[in-house]
Enzyme design. Structure first.
Site, PDB file in Angstrom:
ATOM      1  N   GLY A  15      22.128  53.392  78.949  1.00  0.00           N
ATOM      2  CA  GLY A  15      22.211  53.608  80.827  1.00  0.00           C
ATOM      3  C   GLY A  15      23.222  53.002  81.284  1.00  0.00           C
ATOM      4  O   GLY A  15      23.975  53.315  80.428  1.00  0.00           O
ATOM      5  N   CYS A  16      23.108  52.533  81.844  1.00  0.00           N
ATOM      6  CA  CYS A  16      24.303  52.346  82.286  1.00  0.00           C
ATOM      7  C   CYS A  16      24.824  51.010  81.646  1.00  0.00           C
ATOM      8  O   CYS A  16      24.565  50.533  81.333  1.00  0.00           O
ATOM      9  CB  CYS A  16      24.038  51.362  83.498  1.00  0.00           C
ATOM     10  SG  CYS A  16      25.553  50.609  84.892  1.00  0.00           S
ATOM     11  N   PHE A  17      26.384  51.693  81.236  1.00  0.00           N
ATOM     12  CA  PHE A  17      27.060  50.514  80.930  1.00  0.00           C
ATOM     13  C   PHE A  17      27.616  49.681  80.934  1.00  0.00           C
ATOM     14  O   PHE A  17      27.598  48.630  80.116  1.00  0.00           O
ATOM     15  CB  PHE A  17      28.556  51.326  80.120  1.00  0.00           C
ATOM     16  CG  PHE A  17      29.216  52.294  81.396  1.00  0.00           C
ATOM     17  CD1 PHE A  17      29.851  51.593  82.672  1.00  0.00           C
ATOM     18  CD2 PHE A  17      30.411  53.413  80.468  1.00  0.00           C
ATOM     19  CE1 PHE A  17      30.541  52.344  83.331  1.00  0.00           C
ATOM     20  CE2 PHE A  17      30.977  53.625  81.682  1.00  0.00           C
ATOM     21  CZ  PHE A  17      30.921  53.187  82.705  1.00  0.00           C
ATOM     22  N   TRP A  18      27.480  49.018  82.453  1.00  0.00           N
ATOM     23  CA  TRP A  18      27.711  48.044  82.850  1.00  0.00           C
ATOM     24  C   TRP A  18      26.428  46.781  82.343  1.00  0.00           C
ATOM     25  O   TRP A  18      26.904  45.614  82.107  1.00  0.00           O
ATOM     26  CB  TRP A  18      27.479  47.389  84.311  1.00  0.00           C
ATOM     27  CG  TRP A  18      28.139  48.614  84.990  1.00  0.00           C
ATOM     28  CD1 TRP A  18      29.537  49.028  85.052  1.00  0.00           C
ATOM     29  CD2 TRP A  18      28.280  48.983  85.976  1.00  0.00           C
ATOM     30  NE1 TRP A  18      31.377  49.528  85.707  1.00  0.00           N
ATOM     31  CE2 TRP A  18      29.849  49.322  86.770  1.00  0.00           C
ATOM     32  CE3 TRP A  18      27.678  49.153  87.654  1.00  0.00           C
ATOM     33  CZ2 TRP A  18      30.043  50.341  88.557  1.00  0.00           C
ATOM     34  CZ3 TRP A  18      27.666  49.170  88.964  1.00  0.00           C
ATOM     35  CH2 TRP A  18      28.841  50.076  88.960  1.00  0.00           C
TER      36      TRP A  18
END
EC number: 1.8.4.11
Length: 169
Positions: free
Chosen positions: A9-12
């Protein structure tokens, strides 16, 4: 030193859990698995490049094993959702374990089979296990996002954290 690449998902939201482990030298956000050389965030978000958002982890295998990293990876994701993660939808957010050699592939496959057999989830484990492709660093403003933007990070990771508490605690 060894390298691991995970898309969840979102790498953050994938950086902090790995950065907190002993033996991790770096965790960098980037893009992999696509057909455009050195894509931008905007290009990846257009869903036309084939890339996934991912993290590249450089680690000392004498302090933390690849197997340990795979187990930590599972606990950051919904391995039953092949079409994105949490509120982030689309191929660029799909869950993938990218292996860099045959040993990593075997560890990832065995771990996936163990998770499926555990009965933790009612649905099949659909996370892909694929050979590593070129990894392109994301723009600087994405690196260490959770440290630079703690309030925005908390908002963007709230649904993920709720799922993780329900399924992995």
């Amino acid at each position: 030193m060894e390298r691991a690449i995970f898309a969840g998902g979102c790498f953050w939201c994938m950086v902090q859990p790995f950065e907190e482990q002993a033996g991790i030298l770096s965790v960098r956000s980037g893009y992999t698995g696509g057909h455009v050389h050195n894509p931008s965030y905007e290009q990846v978000c257009s869903k036309t490049t084939g890339h996934t958002e991912a993290v590249e982890i450089i680690f000392d295998p004498s302090l933390i094993s690849y197997s340990d990293l795979v187990e930590l990876y599972w606990a950051q994701t919904d391995p039953t959702d092949a079409f994105g993660q949490f509120e982030d939808r689309g191929d660029n957010y799909r869950p993938v374990i990218y292996y860099t050699d045959e040993r990593q592939r075997e560890i990832a496959e065995r771990s996936k089979q163990t998770l499926q057999a555990s009965g933790r989830f009612d649905q099949p484990i659909v996370t892909s296990i694929e050979p590593a492709e070129p990894f392109y660093l994301a723009e600087d403003y994405h690196q260490g996002f959770y440290q630079k933007n703690p309030e925005r990070y908390a908002q963007s990771s709230a649904i993920r954290h709720q799922f993780l508490e329900e399924h992995w605690q």
